[in-house]
Each structure stands twice: as structure tokens, then as C-alpha cells.
Write a protein that holds these residues in place. Structure first.
Motif, PDB file in Angstrom:
ATOM      1  N   GLY A  38       0.932  -1.510   0.044  1.00  0.00           N
ATOM      2  CA  GLY A  38      -0.013  -0.369   0.135  1.00  0.00           C
ATOM      3  C   GLY A  38       1.195   1.575  -0.272  1.00  0.00           C
ATOM      4  N   ILE A  39       2.093   1.221   0.633  1.00  0.00           N
ATOM      5  CA  ILE A  39       2.973   2.662   0.714  1.00  0.00           C
ATOM      6  C   ILE A  39       3.585   2.442  -0.131  1.00  0.00           C
ATOM      7  N   VAL A  40       3.963   1.812  -1.333  1.00  0.00           N
ATOM      8  CA  VAL A  40       4.387   1.462  -2.680  1.00  0.00           C
ATOM      9  C   VAL A  40       3.860   1.950  -3.950  1.00  0.00           C
ATOM     10  N   VAL A  41       2.101   1.492  -2.977  1.00  0.00           N
ATOM     11  CA  VAL A  41       1.101   2.085  -4.170  1.00  0.00           C
ATOM     12  C   VAL A  41       1.302   3.850  -4.589  1.00  0.00           C
ATOM     13  N   LEU A  42       0.812   3.933  -2.569  1.00  0.00           N
ATOM     14  CA  LEU A  42       0.453   5.576  -2.797  1.00  0.00           C
ATOM     15  C   LEU A  42       1.440   6.371  -3.160  1.00  0.00           C
ATOM     16  N   VAL A  43       3.304   6.345  -2.939  1.00  0.00           N
ATOM     17  CA  VAL A  43       3.999   6.474  -3.599  1.00  0.00           C
ATOM     18  C   VAL A  43       4.139   6.806  -4.809  1.00  0.00           C
ATOM     19  N   LEU A  44       4.274   5.920  -5.810  1.00  0.00           N
ATOM     20  CA  LEU A  44       3.744   5.753  -7.204  1.00  0.00           C
ATOM     21  C   LEU A  44       2.962   6.568  -7.594  1.00  0.00           C
ATOM     22  N   ALA A  45       2.027   6.562  -6.719  1.00  0.00           N
ATOM     23  CA  ALA A  45       0.616   7.362  -7.446  1.00  0.00           C
ATOM     24  C   ALA A  45       0.729   9.053  -6.691  1.00  0.00           C
ATOM     25  N   LEU A  46       2.102   8.966  -6.331  1.00  0.00           N
ATOM     26  CA  LEU A  46       2.137  10.944  -6.594  1.00  0.00           C
ATOM     27  C   LEU A  46       3.338  11.089  -6.846  1.00  0.00           C
ATOM     28  N   THR A  47       3.487  10.023  -7.169  1.00  0.00           N
ATOM     29  CA  THR A  47       5.746  10.454  -7.752  1.00  0.00           C
ATOM     30  C   THR A  47       5.406  10.397  -8.835  1.00  0.00           C
ATOM     31  N   VAL A  48       5.453   8.597  -9.724  1.00  0.00           N
ATOM     32  CA  VAL A  48       5.573   8.390 -10.444  1.00  0.00           C
ATOM     33  C   VAL A  48       4.098   8.528 -11.753  1.00  0.00           C
ATOM     34  N   PHE A  49       3.315   7.935 -11.048  1.00  0.00           N
ATOM     35  CA  PHE A  49       2.074   7.627 -12.046  1.00  0.00           C
ATOM     36  C   PHE A  49       1.512   9.024 -11.383  1.00  0.00           C
ATOM     37  N   ARG A  50       1.727   9.763 -11.073  1.00  0.00           N
ATOM     38  CA  ARG A  50       0.914  11.175 -11.490  1.00  0.00           C
ATOM     39  C   ARG A  50       1.609  12.005 -12.471  1.00  0.00           C
ATOM     40  N   VAL A  51       0.294  12.020 -13.365  1.00  0.00           N
ATOM     41  CA  VAL A  51       0.835  13.158 -14.922  1.00  0.00           C
ATOM     42  C   VAL A  51       0.363  14.738 -14.163  1.00  0.00           C
ATOM     43  N   LYS A  52       1.338  15.201 -14.609  1.00  0.00           N
ATOM     44  CA  LYS A  52       1.036  16.535 -14.264  1.00  0.00           C
ATOM     45  C   LYS A  52       1.234  17.138 -15.724  1.00  0.00           C
ATOM     46  N   ASP A  53       0.523  17.749 -16.003  1.00  0.00           N
ATOM     47  CA  ASP A  53       0.212  19.134 -17.323  1.00  0.00           C
ATOM     48  C   ASP A  53       1.645  19.365 -17.944  1.00  0.00           C
ATOM     49  N   PRO A  54       1.634  19.445 -19.198  1.00  0.00           N
ATOM     50  CA  PRO A  54       2.967  19.600 -19.748  1.00  0.00           C
ATOM     51  C   PRO A  54       2.399  21.269 -20.222  1.00  0.00           C
ATOM     52  N   VAL A  55       3.079  22.261 -20.088  1.00  0.00           N
ATOM     53  CA  VAL A  55       3.511  23.753 -20.278  1.00  0.00           C
ATOM     54  C   VAL A  55       3.766  23.943 -21.647  1.00  0.00           C
ATOM     55  N   PHE A  56       2.860  24.791 -21.981  1.00  0.00           N
ATOM     56  CA  PHE A  56       2.883  25.978 -23.410  1.00  0.00           C
ATOM     57  C   PHE A  56       3.061  26.499 -23.559  1.00  0.00           C
ATOM     58  N   THR A  57       4.190  27.789 -23.722  1.00  0.00           N
ATOM     59  CA  THR A  57       4.720  28.791 -23.469  1.00  0.00           C
ATOM     60  C   THR A  57       5.019  29.306 -25.785  1.00  0.00           C
ATOM     61  N   MET A  58       4.620  30.090 -25.617  1.00  0.00           N
ATOM     62  CA  MET A  58       4.949  31.328 -27.277  1.00  0.00           C
ATOM     63  C   MET A  58       5.728  31.916 -26.160  1.00  0.00           C
ATOM     64  N   ASN A  59       7.189  31.780 -26.830  1.00  0.00           N
ATOM     65  CA  ASN A  59       7.965  32.510 -26.766  1.00  0.00           C
ATOM     66  C   ASN A  59       7.932  34.533 -27.178  1.00  0.00           C
ATOM     67  N   ARG A  60       8.319  34.430 -28.359  1.00  0.00           N
ATOM     68  CA  ARG A  60       8.060  35.600 -29.333  1.00  0.00           C
ATOM     69  C   ARG A  60       7.268  34.812 -30.790  1.00  0.00           C
ATOM     70  N   VAL A  61       7.146  36.119 -31.490  1.00  0.00           N
ATOM     71  CA  VAL A  61       6.702  36.349 -32.486  1.00  0.00           C
ATOM     72  C   VAL A  61       7.162  37.495 -33.377  1.00  0.00           C
ATOM     73  N   THR A  62       8.163  37.065 -34.117  1.00  0.00           N
ATOM     74  CA  THR A  62       8.674  37.735 -34.565  1.00  0.00           C
ATOM     75  C   THR A  62       8.216  38.190 -37.335  1.00  0.00           C
ATOM     76  N   LEU A  63       8.779  38.962 -37.262  1.00  0.00           N
ATOM     77  CA  LEU A  63       8.412  39.202 -38.993  1.00  0.00           C
ATOM     78  C   LEU A  63       9.629  38.270 -39.774  1.00  0.00           C
ATOM     79  N   GLU A  64       9.789  37.541 -40.835  1.00  0.00           N
ATOM     80  CA  GLU A  64       9.972  37.135 -41.643  1.00  0.00           C
ATOM     81  C   GLU A  64       9.879  37.972 -42.563  1.00  0.00           C
ATOM     82  N   ASP A  65       9.237  38.296 -43.615  1.00  0.00           N
ATOM     83  CA  ASP A  65       8.868  38.788 -44.758  1.00  0.00           C
ATOM     84  C   ASP A  65       7.661  39.468 -44.809  1.00  0.00           C
ATOM     85  N   VAL A  66       7.619  40.191 -46.004  1.00  0.00           N
ATOM     86  CA  VAL A  66       6.566  41.400 -46.174  1.00  0.00           C
ATOM     87  C   VAL A  66       6.035  41.285 -47.807  1.00  0.00           C
ATOM     88  N   ASP A  67       5.094  40.881 -48.075  1.00  0.00           N
ATOM     89  CA  ASP A  67       5.114  41.029 -49.847  1.00  0.00           C
ATOM     90  C   ASP A  67       3.511  41.522 -50.019  1.00  0.00           C
TER      91      ASP A  67
END
Length: 251
Positions: free
Chosen positions: A84-113
Motif C-alpha cells: 500500500g505504501i509503495v502504491v501510494l508513493v507511486l501514485a504521488l510521484t511516478v503515476f501522477r501525471v502533470k500538465d505539460p506547459v505550452f509557451t509562445m516565446n516570441r513572434v517575429t516578422l520574416e517577410d512582407v510581400d
């Protein structure tokens, strides 16, 4: 001559020679109180000792079985507690899925037509990063990002599928063809000379999966809304994001 007659109960000389027999006690009977010997006492003592020995052995066997049963129950309880302790530790660490972080760092101009005062297209490059805080890899599919200005779509960017390792961050550049003419409608002469800032928004959807040791799998669907402030120089000679603020919703 007269004959002398003795008393009626007088004893004869022969009777006097016989020994006197003792009278039996009226309250003692051999059938009720049998006489015992030393051999009988020894047999009784041996029987009592044998009975005590058997009782001692039976008690010892009972106590031994009880100790073994208690030991077995203790081992089972300990095993269950450890699992039970092992399962609890795994549930709180290994099996606990954290949300990925999406970041838009910057937007730049490449070309203008084209002509800024007419129908033009501008190619923008968005620097995007995905951080995976989990102990397992995060694989994601092809994503789509829409950019909006004043309620209108000004461009769409596509990113290929990929995978982010455990505890790693992946950065990628995605390009989009922005319909700059939809922005230039609000551009005045002063803006062309001195430049201007534009507030854009973007919306991105990413679907992926986190797999822990191939046992526990969780599908993730990420929705990201970003607010971007573009700093546009005179005559649209350069465009670069000044600030970006993203909010993600992970399910």
C-alpha cells in the motif's frame, strides 16, 4: 456320693488352649476401603505424570500453532502495508501525471510581400516551447494555431507531431502567413512613420499522451489561449512580439 456340676458356660481345658480371635471392626469393610500397596501408588504416580506430560505437550503444540498463525498474520499485514505504501508513493510521484506547459516565446516578422496600403501578406515566425514535467515522455500530434486581430483571423500556423522526453523542453519555430492587409486597414500615416503596437490573440490545440512504463497511460488535450503584443516599426520593416501571456487548459 454327690456329683458336682460346674457352671453352664465353663470352658473346657481344650478350649482354654485355643487363641482368642479378635472381633472384626463393625465399620470397616475391605470391599469399601481396599488395602493399597506401594506398587499401586507407583502406578498411580506414573499415570498422573503421563497425563501431565500429555497435557503439557498438547498445550505446547497449541501455543506453537498459535504463534505460527500470529506470525503468518503479521507477515500478511506487513506485506499489505508495504504494498500500500509503495502504491501510494507511486501514485504521488511516478503515476501522477502533470500538465505539460505550452509557451509562445516570441513572434517575429520574416517577410512582407505587396503594398502596405493594398493586399499584402506577411510571413511571421512563432517561437514555441513545450515543457514536459513528467517522469515519462509526452508524445503529441500535429497542432494548429490560429492568430486573431480585432475578431478576425489573420493567420494560421501548423506544427508537426513530436515527442518530449521526461523532464525536457522542446522548442520549435512555426511559420504563418499573416494577412497583413487586415491589420493595415487601421494603419495611419503616423503609424507608418513612427510605428505602432498591435494586440493579437492566438488559440492552439494539442492532443497527446503520457505513458508511464507502458502500464499507466493518460491522454491529454491542451487548449492554449495567448495574448500577444506586436511591436511594429515604421513601414512594417520589422515586427516583433513585445509581450506574450498564455493560459492553458489541460484535460
Amino acid at each position: 456320693m454327690a456329683t458336682t456340676v460346674g457352671p453352664y458356660n465353663a470352658a473346657t481345658p481344650d478350649e482354654k488352649k485355643e487363641p482368642t480371635r479378635p472381633l472384626a471392626h463393625p465399620y470397616i469393610s475391605p470391599s469399601v476401603y481396599p488395602a493399597t500397596t506401594d506398587e499401586d501408588d507407583d502406578v498411580e504416580v506414573q499415570e498422573e505424570a503421563s497425563t501431565a506430560t500429555k497435557r503439557g505437550r498438547s498445550t505446547a503444540q497449541y501455543l506453537g500453532k498459535r504463534r505460527r498463525a500470529l506470525c503468518w498474520c503479521g507477515c500478511c499485514v506487513t506485506t499489505v502495508a508495504v504494498v500500500g505504501i509503495v502504491v501510494l508513493v507511486l501514485a504521488l510521484t511516478v503515476f501522477r501525471v502533470k500538465d505539460p506547459v505550452f509557451t509562445m516565446n516570441r513572434v517575429t516578422l520574416e517577410d512582407v510581400d505587396g503594398d502596405l496600403l493594398g493586399a499584402v501578406n506577411a510571413t511571421l515566425s512563432a517561437d514555441v516551447s513545450i515543457k514536459n514535467p513528467n517522469v515519462a515522455s509526452f508524445s503529441y500530434g500535429r497542432s494548429e494555431t490560429g492568430f486573431y486581430y480585432g475578431g478576425e483571423t489573420v493567420g494560421v500556423a501548423y506544427a508537426p507531431d513530436g515527442e518530449v522526453g521526461a523532464g525536457r523542453t522542446v522548442r520549435m519555430n512555426v511559420t504563418l502567413d499573416a494577412l497583413a492587409d487586415r491589420i493595415s486597414r487601421n494603419v495611419g500615416f503616423a503609424d507608418l512613420v513612427f510605428g505602432r503596437e498591435y494586440d493579437l490573440t492566438s488559440y492552439t490545440e494539442i492532443s497527446g499522451r503520457v505513458s508511464v512504463l507502458g502500464i499507466y497511460k493518460r491522454d491529454l488535450h491542451i487548449k492554449v489561449n495567448c495574448s500577444i503584443t506586436l511591436e511594429v516599426s515604421s513601414a512594417f520593416s520589422s515586427v516583433e512580439s513585445k509581450t506574450t501571456d498564455c493560459v492553458a487548459d489541460v484535460k
